[in-house]
Design a protein around this motif. Structure first.
Motif, PDB file in Angstrom:
ATOM      1  N   SER A  51       0.872  -1.182   0.000  1.00  0.00           N
ATOM      2  CA  SER A  51       0.000   0.000   0.000  1.00  0.00           C
ATOM      3  C   SER A  51       0.903   1.224   0.000  1.00  0.00           C
ATOM      4  O   SER A  51       1.952   1.229   0.643  1.00  0.00           O
ATOM      5  N   GLU A  72      -3.720   0.742  -6.320  1.00  0.00           N
ATOM      6  CA  GLU A  72      -4.967   0.002  -6.108  1.00  0.00           C
ATOM      7  C   GLU A  72      -5.036  -0.638  -4.725  1.00  0.00           C
ATOM      8  O   GLU A  72      -6.099  -1.035  -4.278  1.00  0.00           O
ATOM      9  N   GLU A 112     -13.937   7.623   0.149  1.00  0.00           N
ATOM     10  CA  GLU A 112     -14.341   6.423  -0.578  1.00  0.00           C
ATOM     11  C   GLU A 112     -15.249   5.564   0.301  1.00  0.00           C
ATOM     12  O   GLU A 112     -15.031   5.456   1.498  1.00  0.00           O
ATOM     13  N   ASP A 116     -16.831   0.679  -2.496  1.00  0.00           N
ATOM     14  CA  ASP A 116     -15.899   1.036  -3.568  1.00  0.00           C
ATOM     15  C   ASP A 116     -14.503   0.494  -3.293  1.00  0.00           C
ATOM     16  O   ASP A 116     -13.815   0.031  -4.207  1.00  0.00           O
ATOM     17  N   ALA A 117     -14.061   0.550  -2.027  1.00  0.00           N
ATOM     18  CA  ALA A 117     -12.742   0.010  -1.673  1.00  0.00           C
ATOM     19  C   ALA A 117     -12.700  -1.496  -1.913  1.00  0.00           C
ATOM     20  O   ALA A 117     -11.717  -2.019  -2.450  1.00  0.00           O
ATOM     21  N   CYS A 118     -13.768  -2.192  -1.544  1.00  0.00           N
ATOM     22  CA  CYS A 118     -13.831  -3.637  -1.777  1.00  0.00           C
ATOM     23  C   CYS A 118     -13.756  -3.942  -3.268  1.00  0.00           C
ATOM     24  O   CYS A 118     -13.050  -4.868  -3.693  1.00  0.00           O
ATOM     25  N   GLY A 119     -14.459  -3.170  -4.081  1.00  0.00           N
ATOM     26  CA  GLY A 119     -14.428  -3.359  -5.526  1.00  0.00           C
ATOM     27  C   GLY A 119     -13.043  -3.107  -6.109  1.00  0.00           C
ATOM     28  O   GLY A 119     -12.586  -3.850  -6.988  1.00  0.00           O
ATOM     29  N   ARG A 120     -12.377  -2.079  -5.621  1.00  0.00           N
ATOM     30  CA  ARG A 120     -11.030  -1.740  -6.107  1.00  0.00           C
ATOM     31  C   ARG A 120     -10.046  -2.874  -5.818  1.00  0.00           C
ATOM     32  O   ARG A 120      -9.275  -3.282  -6.690  1.00  0.00           O
ATOM     33  N   VAL A 121     -10.070  -3.396  -4.598  1.00  0.00           N
ATOM     34  CA  VAL A 121      -9.157  -4.487  -4.231  1.00  0.00           C
ATOM     35  C   VAL A 121      -9.503  -5.760  -5.015  1.00  0.00           C
ATOM     36  O   VAL A 121      -8.609  -6.464  -5.488  1.00  0.00           O
ATOM     37  N   ARG A 123     -10.809  -5.937  -8.002  1.00  0.00           N
ATOM     38  CA  ARG A 123     -10.333  -5.765  -9.383  1.00  0.00           C
ATOM     39  C   ARG A 123      -8.829  -6.001  -9.474  1.00  0.00           C
ATOM     40  O   ARG A 123      -8.353  -6.635 -10.415  1.00  0.00           O
ATOM     41  N   TRP A 124      -8.075  -5.501  -8.471  1.00  0.00           N
ATOM     42  CA  TRP A 124      -6.630  -5.730  -8.482  1.00  0.00           C
ATOM     43  C   TRP A 124      -6.344  -7.225  -8.385  1.00  0.00           C
ATOM     44  O   TRP A 124      -5.534  -7.761  -9.145  1.00  0.00           O
TER      45      TRP A 124
END
Length: 196
Positions: A51, A72, A112, A116-121, A123-124
């Motif tokens: 991070s 991400e 955020e 949205d944070a869950c979605g970002r992680v 996707r990574w």
């Protein structure tokens, strides 16, 4: 081929001890010493990421890892609450804090949402290379929570039900769309457990 990702939570610092939203502070001397003592127990990895926060970079350095920052994998953006304690924010904005903790889609702080944070992680994780081997990721506790929510197919409401102690390893193994989970081990046992 199987891919393992071992998420390592950062060492302790004053922000953690004060229940303060990340303020860009450093890890403390005790956390650094504990990380240095754990360095020899980490499994070998083909890729090391972190991070982009001070405490994650300092933890990676103390662990002897040359980690590359990955945007991400940033911690949850809490907007105007950054640097404040949960007690301070709860006193000043009790309704907003209650809404934020109850509704993963809300972001009353102007940052955020948990969703949205869950979605970002997620996707990574799903776009990570399909190479076999291991990735070590020194990441904020929120990133570990988001990864676990994704791997288990849990609703974002489960995010706040997951505790991530400092300097623990959470390992997932598998491949895109099919992951197994090994939770919150002390770093001293991460190497042995990662091979099972």
């Amino acid at each position: 081929m199987t891919h393992r990702v071992t998420f390592i939570s950062p060492a302790t610092g004053s922000s953690l001890r004060q229940a303060r939203f990340d303020d860009g502070g450093s890890i403390d001397a005790g956390g650094e010493a504990r990380a240095r003592a754990s360095a020899g127990f980490l499994p070998a990895a083909g890729r090391v990421v972190a991070s982009p926060s001070v405490r994650c970079r300092e933890t990676a350095d103390a662990l002897g890892l040359g980690a590359v920052d990955v945007a991400e994998l940033a911690g949850l953006d809490v907007g105007r609450w950054r640097g404040r304690t949960l007690t301070e924010v709860s006193t000043d904005e009790p309704e907003e804090v209650a809404r934020w903790l109850a509704d993963p889609a809300s972001a009353p702080h102007g940052g955020e949402s948990v969703q949205d944070a869950c979605g970002r992680v997620a996707r990574w994780l799903e776009s990570s290379p399909e190479a076999s081997g291991r990735t070590l990721a020194v990441v904020e506790p929120e990133v570990v929570r988001a990864a676990v929510v994704h791997v288990l197919g849990a609703a974002p409401e489960a995010f706040w039900r997951l505790d991530v102690p400092p300097l623990t390893a959470t390992t997932i193994s598998g491949r895109s769309g099919r992951w197994n989970l090994r939770l919150g081990q002390p770093l001293e046992s991460a190497e042995a457990a990662g091979d099972h």
